[in-house]
Design a protein around this motif. Sequence first.
Motif, PDB file in Angstrom:
ATOM      1  N   ARG A   1      11.434 -11.051  -4.828  1.00  0.00           N
ATOM      2  CA  ARG A   1      10.704 -12.304  -4.959  1.00  0.00           C
ATOM      3  C   ARG A   1      10.518 -12.582  -6.444  1.00  0.00           C
ATOM      4  NH1 ARG A   1       7.099 -14.597  -0.651  1.00  0.00           N
ATOM      5  NH2 ARG A   1       8.130 -13.969   1.283  1.00  0.00           N
ATOM      6  N   VAL A   2      10.044 -13.773  -6.764  1.00  0.00           N
ATOM      7  CA  VAL A   2       9.904 -14.137  -8.168  1.00  0.00           C
ATOM      8  C   VAL A   2       8.462 -13.971  -8.629  1.00  0.00           C
ATOM      9  CG1 VAL A   2      11.846 -15.730  -8.125  1.00  0.00           C
ATOM     10  CG2 VAL A   2       9.545 -16.589  -7.598  1.00  0.00           C
ATOM     11  N   HIS A   3       8.280 -13.812  -9.940  1.00  0.00           N
ATOM     12  CA  HIS A   3       6.961 -13.772 -10.559  1.00  0.00           C
ATOM     13  C   HIS A   3       6.460 -15.188 -10.824  1.00  0.00           C
ATOM     14  CE1 HIS A   3       8.964  -9.953 -11.663  1.00  0.00           C
ATOM     15  NE2 HIS A   3       7.744  -9.429 -11.717  1.00  0.00           N
ATOM     16  N   LYS A   4       5.158 -15.306 -11.034  1.00  0.00           N
ATOM     17  CA  LYS A   4       4.620 -16.597 -11.462  1.00  0.00           C
ATOM     18  C   LYS A   4       5.222 -17.002 -12.805  1.00  0.00           C
ATOM     19  CE  LYS A   4       0.220 -16.270  -9.001  1.00  0.00           C
ATOM     20  NZ  LYS A   4      -1.263 -16.204  -9.135  1.00  0.00           N
TER      21      LYS A   4
ATOM     22  N   GLN B   1       0.820  -1.209   0.000  1.00  0.00           N
ATOM     23  CA  GLN B   1       0.000   0.000   0.000  1.00  0.00           C
ATOM     24  C   GLN B   1       0.857   1.263   0.000  1.00  0.00           C
ATOM     25  OE1 GLN B   1      -2.449  -0.730   3.458  1.00  0.00           O
ATOM     26  NE2 GLN B   1      -4.029  -1.788   2.273  1.00  0.00           N
ATOM     27  N   GLU B   2       2.056   1.160   0.586  1.00  0.00           N
ATOM     28  CA  GLU B   2       3.001   2.288   0.598  1.00  0.00           C
ATOM     29  C   GLU B   2       3.843   2.356  -0.672  1.00  0.00           C
ATOM     30  OE1 GLU B   2       3.456   4.690   2.919  1.00  0.00           O
ATOM     31  OE2 GLU B   2       1.764   3.933   4.093  1.00  0.00           O
ATOM     32  N   GLY B   3       3.658   1.408  -1.564  1.00  0.00           N
ATOM     33  CA  GLY B   3       4.433   1.376  -2.800  1.00  0.00           C
ATOM     34  C   GLY B   3       5.857   0.914  -2.607  1.00  0.00           C
ATOM     35  N   ILE B   4       6.085   0.100  -1.562  1.00  0.00           N
ATOM     36  CA  ILE B   4       7.423  -0.420  -1.294  1.00  0.00           C
ATOM     37  C   ILE B   4       7.367  -1.942  -1.253  1.00  0.00           C
ATOM     38  CG2 ILE B   4       8.104   1.628  -0.004  1.00  0.00           C
ATOM     39  CD1 ILE B   4       7.675  -0.006   2.582  1.00  0.00           C
ATOM     40  N   GLY B   5       8.529  -2.561  -1.102  1.00  0.00           N
ATOM     41  CA  GLY B   5       8.581  -4.004  -0.942  1.00  0.00           C
ATOM     42  C   GLY B   5       8.332  -4.753  -2.229  1.00  0.00           C
ATOM     43  N   ALA B   6       7.590  -5.864  -2.118  1.00  0.00           N
ATOM     44  CA  ALA B   6       7.468  -6.808  -3.234  1.00  0.00           C
ATOM     45  C   ALA B   6       6.745  -6.234  -4.441  1.00  0.00           C
ATOM     46  CB  ALA B   6       6.763  -8.071  -2.751  1.00  0.00           C
ATOM     47  N   CYS B   7       5.942  -5.186  -4.251  1.00  0.00           N
ATOM     48  CA  CYS B   7       5.254  -4.611  -5.418  1.00  0.00           C
ATOM     49  C   CYS B   7       6.247  -4.030  -6.427  1.00  0.00           C
ATOM     50  CB  CYS B   7       4.242  -3.559  -4.984  1.00  0.00           C
ATOM     51  SG  CYS B   7       4.941  -2.047  -4.296  1.00  0.00           S
TER      52      CYS B   7
ATOM     53  N   ARG C   1       4.698 -20.460   2.917  1.00  0.00           N
ATOM     54  CA  ARG C   1       5.385 -21.664   3.377  1.00  0.00           C
ATOM     55  C   ARG C   1       5.565 -22.720   2.283  1.00  0.00           C
ATOM     56  NH1 ARG C   1       6.017 -21.455   8.775  1.00  0.00           N
ATOM     57  NH2 ARG C   1       4.689 -20.034   9.969  1.00  0.00           N
ATOM     58  N   GLU C   2       5.143 -22.379   1.081  1.00  0.00           N
ATOM     59  CA  GLU C   2       5.353 -23.314  -0.021  1.00  0.00           C
ATOM     60  C   GLU C   2       6.851 -23.536  -0.247  1.00  0.00           C
ATOM     61  OE1 GLU C   2       1.464 -21.179  -0.800  1.00  0.00           O
ATOM     62  OE2 GLU C   2       3.434 -20.711   0.024  1.00  0.00           O
ATOM     63  N   PRO C   3       7.235 -24.702  -0.748  1.00  0.00           N
ATOM     64  CA  PRO C   3       8.671 -24.939  -1.013  1.00  0.00           C
ATOM     65  C   PRO C   3       9.251 -23.886  -1.950  1.00  0.00           C
ATOM     66  CG  PRO C   3       7.418 -26.973  -1.204  1.00  0.00           C
ATOM     67  CD  PRO C   3       6.405 -25.875  -1.071  1.00  0.00           C
ATOM     68  N   VAL C   4      10.477 -23.509  -1.681  1.00  0.00           N
ATOM     69  CA  VAL C   4      11.164 -22.525  -2.517  1.00  0.00           C
ATOM     70  C   VAL C   4      11.411 -23.109  -3.911  1.00  0.00           C
ATOM     71  CG1 VAL C   4      13.469 -21.542  -2.863  1.00  0.00           C
ATOM     72  CG2 VAL C   4      12.234 -21.107  -0.752  1.00  0.00           C
ATOM     73  N   ASP C   5      11.244 -22.269  -4.912  1.00  0.00           N
ATOM     74  CA  ASP C   5      11.435 -22.676  -6.296  1.00  0.00           C
ATOM     75  C   ASP C   5      12.905 -22.465  -6.676  1.00  0.00           C
ATOM     76  OD1 ASP C   5      11.431 -23.125  -9.011  1.00  0.00           O
ATOM     77  OD2 ASP C   5       9.654 -21.894  -9.422  1.00  0.00           O
ATOM     78  N   ARG C   6      13.694 -23.508  -6.508  1.00  0.00           N
ATOM     79  CA  ARG C   6      15.117 -23.390  -6.824  1.00  0.00           C
ATOM     80  C   ARG C   6      15.340 -23.229  -8.327  1.00  0.00           C
ATOM     81  NH1 ARG C   6      18.584 -27.684  -3.128  1.00  0.00           N
ATOM     82  NH2 ARG C   6      17.996 -26.893  -1.070  1.00  0.00           N
TER      83      ARG C   6
ATOM     84  N   SER D   1      19.699 -10.619  -4.803  1.00  0.00           N
ATOM     85  CA  SER D   1      19.250 -11.690  -3.905  1.00  0.00           C
ATOM     86  C   SER D   1      17.851 -12.105  -4.324  1.00  0.00           C
ATOM     87  CB  SER D   1      19.236 -11.214  -2.449  1.00  0.00           C
ATOM     88  OG  SER D   1      20.518 -10.767  -2.042  1.00  0.00           O
ATOM     89  N   VAL D   2      17.641 -13.405  -4.501  1.00  0.00           N
ATOM     90  CA  VAL D   2      16.372 -13.913  -5.014  1.00  0.00           C
ATOM     91  C   VAL D   2      15.734 -14.856  -4.002  1.00  0.00           C
ATOM     92  CG1 VAL D   2      15.201 -15.111  -6.892  1.00  0.00           C
ATOM     93  CG2 VAL D   2      17.278 -13.781  -7.371  1.00  0.00           C
ATOM     94  N   HIS D   3      14.605 -14.424  -3.459  1.00  0.00           N
ATOM     95  CA  HIS D   3      13.788 -15.306  -2.625  1.00  0.00           C
ATOM     96  C   HIS D   3      12.889 -16.097  -3.572  1.00  0.00           C
ATOM     97  CE1 HIS D   3      11.258 -15.830   1.260  1.00  0.00           C
ATOM     98  NE2 HIS D   3      10.923 -16.765   0.382  1.00  0.00           N
ATOM     99  N   GLY D   4      13.014 -17.402  -3.551  1.00  0.00           N
ATOM    100  CA  GLY D   4      12.346 -18.227  -4.541  1.00  0.00           C
ATOM    101  C   GLY D   4      10.882 -18.513  -4.262  1.00  0.00           C
ATOM    102  N   ARG D   5      10.144 -17.491  -3.855  1.00  0.00           N
ATOM    103  CA  ARG D   5       8.692 -17.575  -3.706  1.00  0.00           C
ATOM    104  C   ARG D   5       8.055 -16.355  -4.346  1.00  0.00           C
ATOM    105  NH1 ARG D   5      10.320 -19.421   1.617  1.00  0.00           N
ATOM    106  NH2 ARG D   5       9.682 -21.594   1.965  1.00  0.00           N
ATOM    107  N   THR D   6       6.795 -16.492  -4.733  1.00  0.00           N
ATOM    108  CA  THR D   6       6.054 -15.357  -5.267  1.00  0.00           C
ATOM    109  C   THR D   6       5.533 -14.497  -4.120  1.00  0.00           C
ATOM    110  OG1 THR D   6       3.915 -16.471  -5.273  1.00  0.00           O
ATOM    111  CG2 THR D   6       5.314 -16.790  -7.215  1.00  0.00           C
ATOM    112  N   ILE D   7       4.921 -13.370  -4.457  1.00  0.00           N
ATOM    113  CA  ILE D   7       4.398 -12.455  -3.445  1.00  0.00           C
ATOM    114  C   ILE D   7       3.360 -13.133  -2.559  1.00  0.00           C
ATOM    115  CG2 ILE D   7       3.040 -10.341  -3.122  1.00  0.00           C
ATOM    116  CD1 ILE D   7       4.360  -9.221  -5.628  1.00  0.00           C
TER     117      ILE D   7
END
Length: 318
Positions: free
Chosen positions: A159-162, A122-128, A193-198, A183-189
């Motif tokens: 984070r990664v996109h679908k 909502q603040e226009g920061i982070g994963a957006c 707790r889903e497994p990370v997408d290596r 740095s890539v966190h292997g999950r979508t927004i």
Amino acid sequence: MTMAAELLPQTVASIKPLEILCAEKPAFVCAPMVRYSKLAFRNLVRIYGCDIAFSPMIMSDSFVKSQKARDSEFTTNAADKPLIVQFAANNAADFACAAELVAKWCQGVDLNCGCPQRWAQQEGIGACLINKPQLVFDVVRQTRNRIADTDFTVSVKIRVHKDIRETVELCRRAEAAGVSFISVHGRTITQRREPVDREAIAAVAAAVRVPVIANGDVRTLQDALSTAESTGAKGVMAAQGLLNNPALFSGAEFTPLSCVRDWLRLATDTGTPFTCTHHHLIYMLERQLPRSLRRTFNVLPSHAAVLEFLRDQLGLDV
């Protein structure tokens, strides 16, 4: 901002994150964690094999505008290096100004493009920001142009996109802007707790020339090594795994008592508030204590009560 008197700019500049990330072994990295990856904890994990540590996410606009925010949000000392300071920003000017303010006291700055919390978006920061590649480009380019030191890193954590093709395109644009590493966190927004997408992390690592740090599902040293091998990442970042076991990167299966003792010493030396000190110990001792004792420990009201408990139940003389 609070810096130890002995921490001189030229001393800080001698530590180069990119040299660590380009070494033969994968770099071990402490993730930015709100409330938790503060000075004392960064000092602790460095004792146990952590190569690079991130600060918690700091709001760049308040950091630029307020001396009070700078004093409360950023502290460091001579042992706290190499340090990457992470900022949240929704515009390039605030991020670049914040970077200038800390540049003498750290080895790099990082743009948070991964926080999935609703308030952040909502603040226009982070994963957006992963859906705003031009803004990410502008942040990296302006900051890179503002700071002359070529060893000083400007990075992004995403984070990664679908559709991983969107992630690859974002990272290539960041690389064109002059990003130092990603740095890539292997999950979508939307994933928690889903497994990370290596495979997604590997796709990014294969698509860019700058180093990539893999983030997610790293709870043991073996997790770290297998993540690096399967993704081609130059570094591996842990968050929850380090909270539960700050000695993770040393190969310890769970928090050794020596680490608990070091934590209490460092927390005292840095003036860490009791609540924070206690919360870290709750995480560290989760596998050391049976459930009944955890219930007792988790509600202890004071530092003295904690020390008495550790002495009586674990034989820890502190």
